[in-house]
Design an enzyme around this catalytic site. Structure first.
Site, PDB file in Angstrom:
ATOM      1  N   ARG A 116      -5.832  42.964  12.389  1.00 26.67           N
ATOM      2  CA  ARG A 116      -6.649  43.464  13.601  1.00 26.67           C
ATOM      3  C   ARG A 116      -6.798  42.384  14.810  1.00 26.67           C
ATOM      4  O   ARG A 116      -6.507  41.409  14.356  1.00 26.67           O
ATOM      5  CB  ARG A 116      -8.322  43.714  13.110  1.00 26.67           C
ATOM      6  CG  ARG A 116      -9.108  44.432  14.249  1.00 26.67           C
ATOM      7  CD  ARG A 116     -10.286  44.668  13.566  1.00 26.67           C
ATOM      8  NE  ARG A 116     -11.616  44.968  14.458  1.00 26.67           N
ATOM      9  CZ  ARG A 116     -12.464  43.856  14.520  1.00 26.67           C
ATOM     10  NH1 ARG A 116     -12.344  42.767  14.041  1.00 26.67           N
ATOM     11  NH2 ARG A 116     -13.388  43.724  15.628  1.00 26.67           N
ATOM     12  N   LYS A 181     -11.267  36.659   1.763  1.00 24.29           N
ATOM     13  CA  LYS A 181     -10.549  37.912   2.170  1.00 24.29           C
ATOM     14  C   LYS A 181      -9.630  38.418   1.226  1.00 24.29           C
ATOM     15  O   LYS A 181      -8.900  37.480   0.872  1.00 24.29           O
ATOM     16  CB  LYS A 181     -10.055  37.842   3.438  1.00 24.29           C
ATOM     17  CG  LYS A 181      -9.618  39.147   4.156  1.00 24.29           C
ATOM     18  CD  LYS A 181      -9.163  39.103   5.400  1.00 24.29           C
ATOM     19  CE  LYS A 181      -8.574  40.465   6.034  1.00 24.29           C
ATOM     20  NZ  LYS A 181      -8.501  40.552   7.407  1.00 24.29           N
ATOM     21  N   ARG A 315     -19.144  37.081  12.928  1.00 22.81           N
ATOM     22  CA  ARG A 315     -18.987  35.879  11.977  1.00 22.81           C
ATOM     23  C   ARG A 315     -20.759  35.696  11.682  1.00 22.81           C
ATOM     24  O   ARG A 315     -21.489  35.944  12.137  1.00 22.81           O
ATOM     25  CB  ARG A 315     -18.640  34.764  12.635  1.00 22.81           C
ATOM     26  CG  ARG A 315     -17.168  34.797  13.053  1.00 22.81           C
ATOM     27  CD  ARG A 315     -16.327  34.623  11.805  1.00 22.81           C
ATOM     28  NE  ARG A 315     -14.700  34.694  12.160  1.00 22.81           N
ATOM     29  CZ  ARG A 315     -13.973  35.651  12.097  1.00 22.81           C
ATOM     30  NH1 ARG A 315     -14.735  36.740  11.875  1.00 22.81           N
ATOM     31  NH2 ARG A 315     -12.735  35.456  12.481  1.00 22.81           N
TER      32      ARG A 315
END
Length: 318
Positions: A116, A181, A315
């Site tokens: 992204r 992630k 964030r």
């Protein structure tokens, strides 16, 4: 796929003679192929006199017959490539060439994988899953809201089936283990958004990656790191396809609203303070969840604000 690499994928030593006999070529030809294999894939080989050759670390190659059989069971076509710029780009080329959805594009390696907001997606040979599903939306743009979040639920469910129990979601397209992630999603829509359109659902899963890269901008983990063993990438692809088929059926029939509460229950940042950024502007608020269209709900200065769009960055607040 590369037949020589298929023989070496288990990481065991094999002599040049045995490799040559298996492939019907000379030892000199094997030597040349090994040099080419290293150069083209980036894989590292060990050479020991008297024992032969092996990969420094075993890998799990994708098997097209196995994947094709499973994908055909849910009515999907399948394409497997050794190396691509990106599976999403190849999926778009196949659409333009007249291939009809639904179908899957996978590859052993991506040269220009992306995530992204134009970020690169590190895509080493034979380690992770690079997977694009081409899907039709009969109601066009009315079925697009929240689609990425529904796909996130499918990825999460597939990873839980593989044994990763502490996996969760981060708005809008990340799948995390703790703060690391493990997978990401990139969706792209084409065609008449007022009617029937086509969407490419690109999914990258860190499967067997053990070493990072300077290109990685955030903490990461992989299925192998979490489970402590080499993982069959075919099993990951099959589990993901089954989960996607189920969640997309719900999404397309009922919309994301039917999955909203499930998504919020698996949102790792639910109720936490976070900063949302776009074009140099930053807003701090508490994450309330998402709405039926998949927009982020943020409590800011006592009032609720909603955010959606591809250029937003979220964030945790410091």
């Amino acid at each position: 796929m590369n037949p020589l690499l298929s023989l070496l994928q288990d990481g065991k030593f094999r002599s040049g003679k045995n490799l040559g006999e298996s492939l019907g070529v000379t030892r000199a030809s094997i030597w040349k192929q090994l040099i080419k294999l290293e150069a083209e894939t980036g894989l590292q080989l060990e050479r020991i006199r008297g024992r032969g050759y092996r990969l420094s670390d075993p890998i799990s190659l994708l098997a097209l017959p196995l994947l094709s059989e499973h994908f055909a069971g849910v009515g999907w076509g399948s394409y497997l490539f050794e190396s691509l710029a990106s599976t999403n780009d190849k999926a778009r080329d196949l659409i333009q060439a007249g291939c009809q959805p639904p179908f899957i594009v996978t590859s052993e390696q991506q040269i220009s994988g992306r995530g992204r907001r134009g970020r690169s997606w590190v895509s080493p040979y034979g380690e992770n899953l690079y997977f694009s599903l081409v899907w039709s939306l009969d109601e066009g743009a009315r079925q697009l809201p929240g689609l990425t979040l529904s796909v996130g639920l499918a990825v999460l469910e597939a990873l839980r089936e593989l044994g990763i129990s502490n996996v969760g979601l981060k708005w809008p397209n990340d799948v995390l283990v703790g703060e690391k992630k493990i997978a990401g999603i990139l969706t792209e829509a084409f065609g008449d958004l007022a009617d029937k359109c086509t969407v490419i659902i690109g999914i990258g899963v860190n499967v067997n990656m053990m070493r990072g890269s300077d290109e990685l901008a955030q903490p990461w983990t992989s299925v192998r790191l979490e489970l402590g063993r080499l993982v069959d990438r075919n099993q990951v692809a099959i589990s993901l396809a089954s989960s996607l088929n189920s969640y997309l059926a719900v999404h397309c029939h009922y919309g994301f609203g039917a999955l909203r509460h499930e998504w919020e229950s698996k949102n790792l940042w639910q109720g936490k303070d976070a900063t949302i950024s776009s074009s140099g502007r930053h807003v701090i608020g508490r994450i309330l969840g998402v709405d039926d269209a998949g927009a982020l709900r943020l409590l800011v200065d006592g009032g609720e604000r909603r955010y959606s769009g591809g250029e937003l960055s979220l964030r945790l607040a410091k």
